[in-house]
Write a protein that holds these residues in place. Sequence first.
Motif, PDB file in Angstrom:
ATOM      1  N   UNK A 127      -6.487  18.692  -8.390  1.00 39.59           N
ATOM      2  CA  UNK A 127      -5.138  19.260  -8.301  1.00 39.59           C
ATOM      3  C   UNK A 127      -4.152  18.560  -9.211  1.00 39.59           C
ATOM      4  N   UNK A 128      -4.612  17.574  -9.964  1.00 38.63           N
ATOM      5  CA  UNK A 128      -3.736  16.750 -10.801  1.00 38.63           C
ATOM      6  C   UNK A 128      -3.774  17.205 -12.252  1.00 38.63           C
ATOM      7  N   UNK A 165       3.951   9.726 -14.433  1.00 36.44           N
ATOM      8  CA  UNK A 165       3.781   8.308 -14.715  1.00 36.44           C
ATOM      9  C   UNK A 165       2.704   8.151 -15.773  1.00 36.44           C
ATOM     10  N   UNK A 166       2.867   7.105 -16.599  1.00 37.83           N
ATOM     11  CA  UNK A 166       1.882   6.882 -17.655  1.00 37.83           C
ATOM     12  C   UNK A 166       1.055   5.641 -17.377  1.00 37.83           C
ATOM     13  N   UNK A 167      -0.244   5.824 -17.427  1.00 37.78           N
ATOM     14  CA  UNK A 167      -1.200   4.736 -17.319  1.00 37.78           C
ATOM     15  C   UNK A 167      -1.518   4.277 -18.743  1.00 37.78           C
ATOM     16  N   UNK A 168      -0.992   3.113 -19.130  1.00 36.00           N
ATOM     17  CA  UNK A 168      -1.153   2.606 -20.498  1.00 36.00           C
ATOM     18  C   UNK A 168      -2.085   1.404 -20.463  1.00 36.00           C
ATOM     19  N   UNK A 169      -3.384   1.649 -20.683  1.00 31.59           N
ATOM     20  CA  UNK A 169      -4.387   0.587 -20.531  1.00 31.59           C
ATOM     21  C   UNK A 169      -5.437   0.612 -21.647  1.00 31.59           C
ATOM     22  N   UNK A 217      -5.032   6.219  -5.534  1.00 31.69           N
ATOM     23  CA  UNK A 217      -3.806   6.456  -4.773  1.00 31.69           C
ATOM     24  C   UNK A 217      -2.703   6.987  -5.684  1.00 31.69           C
ATOM     25  N   UNK A 218      -2.623   6.454  -6.885  1.00 32.17           N
ATOM     26  CA  UNK A 218      -1.657   6.950  -7.873  1.00 32.17           C
ATOM     27  C   UNK A 218      -1.891   8.433  -8.145  1.00 32.17           C
ATOM     28  N   UNK A 219      -3.132   8.803  -8.406  1.00 37.31           N
ATOM     29  CA  UNK A 219      -3.458  10.196  -8.725  1.00 37.31           C
ATOM     30  C   UNK A 219      -3.147  11.121  -7.552  1.00 37.31           C
ATOM     31  N   UNK A 220      -3.494  10.682  -6.352  1.00 40.01           N
ATOM     32  CA  UNK A 220      -3.210  11.501  -5.174  1.00 40.01           C
ATOM     33  C   UNK A 220      -1.710  11.670  -4.977  1.00 40.01           C
ATOM     34  N   UNK A 221      -0.951  10.597  -5.200  1.00 41.87           N
ATOM     35  CA  UNK A 221       0.496  10.679  -5.054  1.00 41.87           C
ATOM     36  C   UNK A 221       1.127  11.602  -6.078  1.00 41.87           C
ATOM     37  N   UNK A 222       0.675  11.517  -7.304  1.00 37.57           N
ATOM     38  CA  UNK A 222       1.206  12.387  -8.357  1.00 37.57           C
ATOM     39  C   UNK A 222       0.869  13.852  -8.075  1.00 37.57           C
ATOM     40  N   UNK A 223      -0.381  14.111  -7.722  1.00 36.19           N
ATOM     41  CA  UNK A 223      -0.785  15.492  -7.430  1.00 36.19           C
ATOM     42  C   UNK A 223      -0.011  16.050  -6.244  1.00 36.19           C
ATOM     43  N   UNK A 224       0.191  15.219  -5.241  1.00 32.57           N
ATOM     44  CA  UNK A 224       0.883  15.679  -4.047  1.00 32.57           C
ATOM     45  C   UNK A 224       2.355  15.951  -4.243  1.00 32.57           C
ATOM     46  N   UNK A 225       2.935  15.363  -5.289  1.00 28.55           N
ATOM     47  CA  UNK A 225       4.361  15.564  -5.560  1.00 28.55           C
ATOM     48  C   UNK A 225       4.594  16.425  -6.804  1.00 28.55           C
ATOM     49  N   UNK A 273       0.806  -1.229   0.000  1.00 27.42           N
ATOM     50  CA  UNK A 273       0.000   0.000   0.000  1.00 27.42           C
ATOM     51  C   UNK A 273       0.834   1.273   0.000  1.00 27.42           C
ATOM     52  N   UNK A 274       2.103   1.191   0.392  1.00 28.50           N
ATOM     53  CA  UNK A 274       2.957   2.385   0.386  1.00 28.50           C
ATOM     54  C   UNK A 274       3.476   2.707  -1.015  1.00 28.50           C
ATOM     55  N   UNK A 275       3.351   1.752  -1.931  1.00 28.34           N
ATOM     56  CA  UNK A 275       3.900   1.933  -3.276  1.00 28.34           C
ATOM     57  C   UNK A 275       2.843   2.520  -4.202  1.00 28.34           C
ATOM     58  N   UNK A 276       2.445   3.785  -3.947  1.00 32.91           N
ATOM     59  CA  UNK A 276       1.410   4.396  -4.781  1.00 32.91           C
ATOM     60  C   UNK A 276       1.856   4.534  -6.229  1.00 32.91           C
ATOM     61  N   UNK A 277       3.183   4.590  -6.480  1.00 27.30           N
ATOM     62  CA  UNK A 277       3.700   4.705  -7.842  1.00 27.30           C
ATOM     63  C   UNK A 277       3.926   3.353  -8.498  1.00 27.30           C
ATOM     64  N   UNK A 278       3.545   2.281  -7.827  1.00 27.67           N
ATOM     65  CA  UNK A 278       3.668   0.955  -8.409  1.00 27.67           C
ATOM     66  C   UNK A 278       5.105   0.594  -8.713  1.00 27.67           C
ATOM     67  N   UNK A 279       5.328   0.059  -9.900  1.00 31.75           N
ATOM     68  CA  UNK A 279       6.657  -0.356 -10.314  1.00 31.75           C
ATOM     69  C   UNK A 279       7.696   0.747 -10.160  1.00 31.75           C
TER      70      UNK A 279
END
Length: 285
Positions: free
Chosen positions: A169-170, A117-121, A136-144, A97-103
Amino acid sequence: MSAAPPAGGIVDGHVHLWDTGAMRISWFAERLGLPRRVGPEDLARAVATAPVPVRAAVAVQAADTEGEARWLAAHAAAHDPLPGPVVPQYDARPGDPAAWAGMAQPLLDDGVPVAGLRLAVPGGAADLSDVAGLDALCAGLAGTGRVLETLVRPAQLPAVAALADRHPELDVVVCHLGLGAGQPDEAWRSALAAAAACPRVHAKLSGLHTAGPDDAGRVATIARTAVDLLGPERLLFGSDWPMSARVAPYAQIVARTARALPAMGDGASAAVWSGTAERLYGLTD
């Protein structure tokens, strides 16, 4: 008024680098007619043919492994001024759960410069419900202060709009206008309009050109629709090199994009060719 790239130069919002000898690229196949290795030196030779200087380029990860992302970041850092900002792929790590940026989380933790980061889906669910950890990904990106790039098909654009609405905010960047080589039908236009209604959704004029006989008219329709819906300040040029080299050399991709765009003032033209990318990816002179 003109849509030609300004004398001040271009920031290419979408290029790829890879080396199949150094790491496995899952989608790579000989039938695609692509080189086994494309490095910064190859990109430098390609962009040298452009009608104006290419000052920087956003390097988007071609596949989705940590080793390849580190290879890309190292090559970007070693070659000034190209390619420039690095955007790894998002590959979820649901067990952490701490790895909001995944890989890409280890890269961020190690201080590797990552612009987004790119979401390729494009083959996934239309509502993006099959993407683990998306909010969580979106929140992490916006926060940084990083961007979310999306490689999606037209049917997924309303879900991108909903995501942007949940995370105001993203900054979101839609690769290839959510269409790529497809046809600009009313369903795509309506979907793009839904995304464009969110003020921090942007899109790349990239991956659009084909070898078809009616390509110029098709791309002009796409580009003018994008300008109408998003405005120049939320659009950025991307060559999609070296994928685009199968259609035309780099200088021709620039020229064909310029011809597809409607005439616009100097400020609007500068936004499309460099300013939007500079703002989104934190580029400074």
